[in-house]
Enzyme design. Structure first.
Site, PDB file in Angstrom:
ATOM      1  N   GLY A  28       0.589  -1.221   0.038  1.00 42.49           N
ATOM      2  CA  GLY A  28      -0.005   0.010  -0.060  1.00 42.49           C
ATOM      3  C   GLY A  28       0.704   1.225  -0.022  1.00 42.49           C
ATOM      4  O   GLY A  28       0.231   2.139  -0.486  1.00 42.49           O
ATOM      5  N   ASP A  56      -5.638  -0.386  -1.976  1.00 44.93           N
ATOM      6  CA  ASP A  56      -6.636  -1.094  -2.846  1.00 44.93           C
ATOM      7  C   ASP A  56      -7.698  -1.608  -2.133  1.00 44.93           C
ATOM      8  O   ASP A  56      -8.150  -1.529  -0.929  1.00 44.93           O
ATOM      9  CB  ASP A  56      -5.825  -2.503  -3.034  1.00 44.93           C
ATOM     10  CG  ASP A  56      -5.934  -3.683  -2.065  1.00 44.93           C
ATOM     11  OD1 ASP A  56      -5.250  -3.047  -0.498  1.00 44.93           O
ATOM     12  OD2 ASP A  56      -6.277  -4.747  -2.011  1.00 44.93           O
ATOM     13  N   GLU A 110       4.036   4.207   5.969  1.00 48.13           N
ATOM     14  CA  GLU A 110       2.825   3.422   5.952  1.00 48.13           C
ATOM     15  C   GLU A 110       1.827   4.084   5.175  1.00 48.13           C
ATOM     16  O   GLU A 110       1.813   5.137   5.160  1.00 48.13           O
ATOM     17  CB  GLU A 110       2.528   2.918   7.350  1.00 48.13           C
ATOM     18  CG  GLU A 110       1.049   2.160   7.485  1.00 48.13           C
ATOM     19  CD  GLU A 110       0.986   0.860   7.028  1.00 48.13           C
ATOM     20  OE1 GLU A 110       1.436   0.602   5.914  1.00 48.13           O
ATOM     21  OE2 GLU A 110       0.469   0.074   7.588  1.00 48.13           O
ATOM     22  N   ASP A 111       0.875   3.439   4.296  1.00 51.19           N
ATOM     23  CA  ASP A 111      -0.358   3.960   3.614  1.00 51.19           C
ATOM     24  C   ASP A 111      -1.340   4.466   4.510  1.00 51.19           C
ATOM     25  O   ASP A 111      -1.809   5.759   4.482  1.00 51.19           O
ATOM     26  CB  ASP A 111      -0.964   3.075   2.473  1.00 51.19           C
ATOM     27  CG  ASP A 111      -1.383   1.803   3.111  1.00 51.19           C
ATOM     28  OD1 ASP A 111      -1.026   1.446   4.244  1.00 51.19           O
ATOM     29  OD2 ASP A 111      -1.912   0.983   2.350  1.00 51.19           O
ATOM     30  N   ARG A 144      -5.235   0.496  -6.727  1.00 52.36           N
ATOM     31  CA  ARG A 144      -3.898   0.889  -6.234  1.00 52.36           C
ATOM     32  C   ARG A 144      -3.122   1.959  -7.333  1.00 52.36           C
ATOM     33  O   ARG A 144      -2.453   2.865  -6.757  1.00 52.36           O
ATOM     34  CB  ARG A 144      -2.686  -0.158  -6.037  1.00 52.36           C
ATOM     35  CG  ARG A 144      -2.998  -1.023  -4.981  1.00 52.36           C
ATOM     36  CD  ARG A 144      -2.009  -2.044  -4.622  1.00 52.36           C
ATOM     37  NE  ARG A 144      -2.185  -3.169  -4.101  1.00 52.36           N
ATOM     38  CZ  ARG A 144      -2.350  -3.358  -2.829  1.00 52.36           C
ATOM     39  NH1 ARG A 144      -2.236  -2.172  -2.076  1.00 52.36           N
ATOM     40  NH2 ARG A 144      -2.598  -4.281  -2.169  1.00 52.36           N
ATOM     41  N   LYS A 176      -7.139   6.905  10.401  1.00 53.72           N
ATOM     42  CA  LYS A 176      -8.520   6.943  10.816  1.00 53.72           C
ATOM     43  C   LYS A 176      -8.656   6.679  12.271  1.00 53.72           C
ATOM     44  O   LYS A 176      -8.615   5.716  12.802  1.00 53.72           O
ATOM     45  CB  LYS A 176      -9.147   5.654  10.251  1.00 53.72           C
ATOM     46  CG  LYS A 176      -9.337   5.713   8.667  1.00 53.72           C
ATOM     47  CD  LYS A 176      -9.916   4.291   8.364  1.00 53.72           C
ATOM     48  CE  LYS A 176      -9.978   3.863   6.755  1.00 53.72           C
ATOM     49  NZ  LYS A 176     -10.374   2.560   6.653  1.00 53.72           N
ATOM     50  N   ASP A 209      -5.170   2.333  10.701  1.00 54.74           N
ATOM     51  CA  ASP A 209      -6.513   2.029  10.701  1.00 54.74           C
ATOM     52  C   ASP A 209      -6.934   1.765  12.237  1.00 54.74           C
ATOM     53  O   ASP A 209      -7.017   2.404  12.963  1.00 54.74           O
ATOM     54  CB  ASP A 209      -7.166   0.909   9.771  1.00 54.74           C
ATOM     55  CG  ASP A 209      -8.687   0.458   9.728  1.00 54.74           C
ATOM     56  OD1 ASP A 209      -9.224   1.497  10.040  1.00 54.74           O
ATOM     57  OD2 ASP A 209      -8.837  -0.408   9.286  1.00 54.74           O
ATOM     58  N   PHE A 237     -13.874   3.553   4.139  1.00 53.51           N
ATOM     59  CA  PHE A 237     -12.809   2.646   3.310  1.00 53.51           C
ATOM     60  C   PHE A 237     -12.596   3.669   2.050  1.00 53.51           C
ATOM     61  O   PHE A 237     -13.470   4.164   1.481  1.00 53.51           O
ATOM     62  CB  PHE A 237     -13.469   1.493   3.038  1.00 53.51           C
ATOM     63  CG  PHE A 237     -12.590   0.569   2.362  1.00 53.51           C
ATOM     64  CD1 PHE A 237     -11.713  -0.251   3.088  1.00 53.51           C
ATOM     65  CD2 PHE A 237     -12.291   0.490   0.857  1.00 53.51           C
ATOM     66  CE1 PHE A 237     -10.675  -1.128   2.756  1.00 53.51           C
ATOM     67  CE2 PHE A 237     -11.352  -0.436   0.459  1.00 53.51           C
ATOM     68  CZ  PHE A 237     -10.663  -1.130   1.247  1.00 53.51           C
ATOM     69  N   VAL A 238     -11.196   3.515   1.942  1.00 58.60           N
ATOM     70  CA  VAL A 238     -10.652   4.484   0.880  1.00 58.60           C
ATOM     71  C   VAL A 238      -9.856   3.467   0.024  1.00 58.60           C
ATOM     72  O   VAL A 238      -9.230   2.517   0.415  1.00 58.60           O
ATOM     73  CB  VAL A 238      -9.603   5.652   1.398  1.00 58.60           C
ATOM     74  CG1 VAL A 238     -10.579   6.879   1.861  1.00 58.60           C
ATOM     75  CG2 VAL A 238      -8.592   5.065   2.279  1.00 58.60           C
TER      76      VAL A 238
HETATM   77  P1  IMP Z   1      -4.292  -1.712  10.833  1.00 62.76           P
HETATM   78  O1  IMP Z   1      -3.551  -2.743  11.423  1.00 62.76           O
HETATM   79  O2  IMP Z   1      -6.057  -1.938  11.210  1.00 62.76           O
HETATM   80  O3  IMP Z   1      -4.026  -0.309  11.373  1.00 62.76           O
HETATM   81  O4  IMP Z   1      -4.431  -1.888   9.145  1.00 62.76           O
HETATM   82  C1  IMP Z   1      -3.549  -1.315   8.447  1.00 62.76           C
HETATM   83  C2  IMP Z   1      -3.617  -1.733   7.132  1.00 62.76           C
HETATM   84  O5  IMP Z   1      -4.892  -1.976   6.600  1.00 62.76           O
HETATM   85  C3  IMP Z   1      -3.220  -0.699   6.087  1.00 62.76           C
HETATM   86  O6  IMP Z   1      -1.557  -0.737   5.953  1.00 62.76           O
HETATM   87  C4  IMP Z   1      -3.940  -0.831   4.849  1.00 62.76           C
HETATM   88  O7  IMP Z   1      -3.127  -1.943   4.071  1.00 62.76           O
HETATM   89  C5  IMP Z   1      -5.007  -1.643   5.364  1.00 62.76           C
HETATM   90  N1  IMP Z   1      -6.093  -0.627   5.455  1.00 62.76           N
HETATM   91  C6  IMP Z   1      -6.794   0.111   6.270  1.00 62.76           C
HETATM   92  N2  IMP Z   1      -7.904   0.781   5.993  1.00 62.76           N
HETATM   93  C7  IMP Z   1      -7.794   0.869   4.579  1.00 62.76           C
HETATM   94  C8  IMP Z   1      -8.617   1.331   3.618  1.00 62.76           C
HETATM   95  O8  IMP Z   1      -9.509   2.296   4.061  1.00 62.76           O
HETATM   96  N3  IMP Z   1      -8.428   0.972   2.422  1.00 62.76           N
HETATM   97  C9  IMP Z   1      -7.635   0.216   2.155  1.00 62.76           C
HETATM   98  N4  IMP Z   1      -6.688  -0.431   2.868  1.00 62.76           N
HETATM   99  C10 IMP Z   1      -6.859  -0.290   4.224  1.00 62.76           C
HETATM  100 MG    MG Z   2      -0.363  -0.932   4.610  1.00 65.35          MG
END
Ligand code: IMP
Ligand code: MG
Length: 201
Positions: free
Chosen positions: A60, A174, A114-115, A180, A146, A118, A167-168
């Site tokens: 990402g 993706d 990081e992208d 992407r 977020k 979440d 969700f984005v």
């Molecule tokens: P976390 O461990 O829940 O913080 O997840 C992080 C990962 O989930 C990110 O690096 C993304 O790859 C993916 N992710 C979280 N939110 C989104 C979204 O809105 N769109 C696409 N990928 C997401």
């Molecule tokens: Mg990621």
């Protein structure tokens, strides 16, 4: 000579459909670039003379990283890892091990690229693992965050944009491996504009 085109005139600036979902434009390329340049300036100021190791989390973060590194002036090293906790529209909560980290982080100043943060589970686990491996410091640079989805206590030092818990896709992110390549960020319909976040330092 190539003529610049504006976001709204691009075919993919309109509403798009990926599989069963419809997304609308959210962050345009120029807005992303402007904010990423600001992040690069903060990183340059903070890491001058420290030869930081940037760890880009694939897949990402690849476009965010590319834009960021174009604007970084100081000496640094860049490496790429894989780890994914995400399946479809919801975080699975299962975080995998770091794949592909060949460099030693012992005594290094590490910046994770990081992208999106979440739930924060991925970043919480990755920062802990890197600290255990002896990194001198570990900071996070993420394009998006977020806060309403956060479940772990994660400290983000370099933050592009705070967004709602929606969700984005696009600019590296993706939906089931598609989207992407979009030059901007798109969101599922029915959400307000995000706010630019200043780096927390
Ligand atoms: P976390 O461990 O829940 O913080 O997840 C992080 C990962 O989930 C990110 O690096 C993304 O790859 C993916 N992710 C979280 N939110 C989104 C979204 O809105 N769109 C696409 N990928 C997401
Ligand atoms: Mg990621």
């Amino acid at each position: 000579m190539k003529k610049a085109v504006i976001w709204a005139s691009l075919p993919n600036a309109c509403m798009i459909t990926i599989k069963d979902k419809t997304f609308v434009p959210f962050l345009e390329p120029a807005e992303l670039e402007k904010r990423i340049i600001e992040l690069a300036r903060s990183l340059d100021a903070d890491y001058e003379g420290k030869n930081p190791l940037f760890i880009v989390v694939l897949k990402g973060a690849f476009l965010f990283a590319a834009e960021l590194f174009k604007h970084l002036g100081s000496a640094c090293e860049v490496t790429f890892v894989r780890l994914s906790s995400y399946q479809s529209l919801e975080s699975s909560g299962k975080v995998k091990q770091i794949i592909g980290l060949e460099e030693s982080v012992q005594g290094r100043h590490v910046v994770i690229v990081e992208d999106i943060v979440d739930t924060g589970l991925t970043m919480a686990q990755l920062t802990a693992q890197l600290s255990q491996k002896g990194a001198a410091s570990v900071e996070i640079a993420t394009l998006l965050h977020k806060p309403d989805a956060l479940r772990e206590n994660v400290s983000i030092r370099y933050l592009g944009f705070t967004i709602e818990n929606r969700f984005v896709v696009g600019f590296g992110l993706d939906y089931e491996e598609q989207g992407r390549n979009l030059p901007g960020v798109y969101v599922l319909e029915g959400v307000t504009k995000p706010q630019s976040s200043k780096a927390t330092k």
